[in-house]
Design an enzyme around this catalytic site. Structure first.
Site, PDB file in Angstrom:
ATOM      1  N   SER A  66       0.798  -1.237   0.000  1.00 12.59           N
ATOM      2  CA  SER A  66       0.000   0.000   0.000  1.00 12.59           C
ATOM      3  C   SER A  66       0.827   1.280   0.000  1.00 12.59           C
ATOM      4  O   SER A  66       0.252   2.367  -0.183  1.00 12.59           O
ATOM      5  CB  SER A  66      -0.911   0.023   1.216  1.00 12.59           C
ATOM      6  N   LYS A  69       0.475   3.693  -2.769  1.00 12.96           N
ATOM      7  CA  LYS A  69      -0.705   4.549  -2.952  1.00 12.96           C
ATOM      8  C   LYS A  69      -0.378   6.047  -3.008  1.00 12.96           C
ATOM      9  O   LYS A  69      -0.871   6.744  -3.907  1.00 12.96           O
ATOM     10  CB  LYS A  69      -1.756   4.231  -1.882  1.00 12.96           C
ATOM     11  N   TYR A 191      -3.199  -1.663 -10.467  1.00 15.19           N
ATOM     12  CA  TYR A 191      -3.155  -1.621  -8.991  1.00 15.19           C
ATOM     13  C   TYR A 191      -2.308  -2.768  -8.431  1.00 15.19           C
ATOM     14  O   TYR A 191      -1.451  -2.553  -7.568  1.00 15.19           O
ATOM     15  CB  TYR A 191      -4.588  -1.650  -8.427  1.00 15.19           C
ATOM     16  N   TYR A 243      -4.812   4.216   7.964  1.00  6.36           N
ATOM     17  CA  TYR A 243      -6.152   3.598   8.021  1.00  6.36           C
ATOM     18  C   TYR A 243      -6.875   3.917   9.332  1.00  6.36           C
ATOM     19  O   TYR A 243      -6.897   5.054   9.760  1.00  6.36           O
ATOM     20  CB  TYR A 243      -6.052   2.086   7.811  1.00  6.36           C
ATOM     21  N   VAL A 261       1.103  -3.861   3.880  1.00  2.00           N
ATOM     22  CA  VAL A 261       0.940  -5.159   4.548  1.00  2.00           C
ATOM     23  C   VAL A 261       2.166  -6.065   4.489  1.00  2.00           C
ATOM     24  O   VAL A 261       2.197  -7.087   5.163  1.00  2.00           O
ATOM     25  CB  VAL A 261      -0.274  -5.961   4.025  1.00  2.00           C
TER      26      VAL A 261
HETATM   27  O1  DON Z   1      -4.944  -4.486  -1.855  1.00  2.95           O
HETATM   28  C1  DON Z   1      -4.238  -5.283  -1.238  1.00  2.95           C
HETATM   29  O2  DON Z   1      -4.743  -6.186  -0.650  1.00  2.95           O
HETATM   30  C2  DON Z   1      -2.731  -5.165  -1.146  1.00  2.95           C
HETATM   31  N1  DON Z   1      -2.104  -5.463  -2.322  1.00  2.95           N
HETATM   32  C3  DON Z   1      -2.257  -3.880  -0.567  1.00  2.95           C
HETATM   33  C4  DON Z   1      -2.758  -3.765   0.793  1.00  2.95           C
HETATM   34  C5  DON Z   1      -1.912  -3.055   1.774  1.00  2.95           C
HETATM   35  O3  DON Z   1      -0.717  -3.020   1.778  1.00  2.95           O
HETATM   36  C6  DON Z   1      -2.718  -2.471   2.849  1.00  2.95           C
HETATM   37  N2  DON Z   1      -1.903  -1.865   3.823  1.00  2.95           N
HETATM   38  N3  DON Z   1      -1.719  -1.943   4.954  1.00  2.95           N
END
Ligand code: DON
Length: 320
Positions: A66, A69, A191, A243, A261
Site C-alpha cells: 500500500s 498509494k 493496482y 487507516y 501489509v
Molecule cells: O490491496 C491489497 O490487498 C494489497 N495489495 C495492498 C494492501 C496493503 O498493503 C494495505 N496496507 N496496509
C-alpha cells in the site's frame, strides 16, 4: 546541516530496543507475503541534503504494497491536476480498514487515495495505453524517487491477482458509479502491479526524502514530483495513511506516513527527512508493530511532531 550521526546513534539504539519484540503476525492473505522472514528488521533515514543512515536489514527487498498509494496519487495529480483527480477520489479519512468496500454516501467516490477503493480509482487514472506501459511508467517514477532501478515481483503480482477478489468487487462498484472506465481488468492489473514493486528500506527512505524535499530527489537532484502534488499527497498521508489507526498516529507521531501489509512504513518529516522501517509482523490494523514503535520514538526524541513547540517544529533543526 542535519546531524546524521545523532540520528544514527538513536536508530541503532531503537533497533536494539525493538528487535526482541515479536508481537504481531506476518500477512498471509496474499500467500506469497507469508514467505517473509518475520525477524527481518531494518531502519533507514535519508535527509533532504542527501545524508543517510541504515541499520539492520535495510538491503532486504520486500513489495511496497500500500505504500504505492501515495506515489500513484502523486502521479495522478501530476498528470491530471488536482481538479480532475479529485473528481475521482476524495480526501476524507474513512476510519475504515484498508480493504473496505464502502464509498462515500455523499458522492459515491472513494473516501481517499490511501484506501484500496481510492487507489483503484487512481490506478484507473494512471493506467496508460496498455498494462505494460502502465507498469513501465509507474516503475520509472518510483525508481527516480528511490534513485535506483526497481522491478516488479511477478510471483507476488500473480498471488495478488489470484486472491484479489475483494479488490475486484471494489473495482466493479467503482465502475457501477462511473468512477472508473470500462477497462476494469486493466485498472486492476495496474493496482496489483503497483503493489508488487520490490524495494528495500533504504529505497523507501529515499522516496520519503524526495517527498520531504518538495519532490526533488536529494541524491540525483532530479525533479520527480511537483511541489503542489507533494503537498496534496502528504496531507492525505497525514489524515488517512494509517487507516483506522490514522488519528492515533497523527496524535502520537505527528507526521505523514503510509504503511503496507508486507511490513513497510514510510514516514515523512516535511523539508527534513524520510524515514523507512521494514519489519513484517503486523498489528490487527495491518501496520508494522516495530515500525510504529520506531517512528513514534524517533518523533519523540527529535521533536518531529508537526505541532511541536518550537517554531519549526523539530529538534533536528536545532541540531543544524
Ligand atoms: O490491496 C491489497 O490487498 C494489497 N495489495 C495492498 C494492501 C496493503 O498493503 C494495505 N496496507 N496496509
Amino acid at each position: 546541516m542535519i546531524n546524521i550521526s545523532e540520528i544514527e546513534r538513536f536508530v541503532i539504539h531503537l533497533h536494539e530496543k525493538y528487535r526482541s519484540n515479536h508481537d504481531g503476525k506476518v500477512a498471509t492473505y496474499i500467500p506469497e507475503l507469508g514467505k517473509a522472514n518475520p525477524d527481518h528488521f531494518g531502519i533507514s533515514v535519508v535527509t533532504v541534503d542527501g545524508q543517510e543512515c541504515s541499520v539492520g536489514d535495510t538491503q532486504i527487498e520486500f513489495t511496497i504494497q500500500s505504500i504505492c498509494k501515495p506515489v500513484a496519487f502523486l502521479m495522478a495529480l501530476g498528470r491530471h491536476g488536482r481538479q480532475k483527480t479529485l473528481s475521482h477520489v476524495g480526501v476524507e479519512p474513512s476510519g475504515d480498514p484498508f480493504n473496505s468496500v464502502a464509498l462515500s454516501p455523499r458522492n459515491n467516490l472513494p473516501y481517499n487515495a490511501m484506501v484500496n477503493a481510492g487507489a483503484i480509482a487512481v490506478a484507473s487514472l494512471i493506467k496508460g495505453e496498455s498494462p505494460a506501459a502502465g507498469d513501465a511508467e509507474f516503475l520509472r517514477l518510483l525508481s527516480l524517487a528511490a534513485a535506483r532501478s526497481l522491478r516488479i515481483d511477478q510471483s507476488v503480482f500473480a498471488s495478488e491477482s489470484a486472491t484479489g477478489n475483494r479488490n475486484r468487487a471494489i473495482a466493479y462498484l467503482l465502475r457501477n458509479f462511473d468512477v472508473i472506465d470500462d477497462a476494469v481488468d486493466h485498472t486492476l492489473h495496474q493496482y496489483f502491479s503497483e503493489c508488487s514493486v520490490l524495494l528495500n528500506a533504504r529505497d523507501l527512505a529515499m522516496v520519503g526524502a524526495t517527498m520531504a524535499n518538495l519532490g526533488e530527489n536529494p541524491e540525483t537532484h532530479e525533479e520527480v514530483f511537483d511541489p503542489d502534488s507533494v503537498r496534496d499527497a502528504l496531507s492525505t498521508m497525514f489524515t488517512c495513511g494509517m487507516y483506522d489507526y490514522a488519528g492515533e498516529w497523527a496524535f502520537r507521531a505527528g507526521m505523514p506516513a503510509k504503511s503496507g501489509v508486507s511490513g513497510g512504513i514510510l514516514a515523512v518529516v516535511n523539508r527534513q527527512i524520510g524515514i523507512a522501517v521494514y519489519s513484517p509482523r503486523l498489528d490487527d490494523r495491518g501496520n508494522s508493530v516495530r515500525g510504529i514503535q520506531v517512528c513514534a520514538d524517533l518523533s519523540e526524541e527529535f521533536g518531529l511532531h508537526c505541532f511541536n513547540f518550537s517554531n519549526f517544529g523539530s529538534n533536528l533543526l536545532r541540531m543544524m
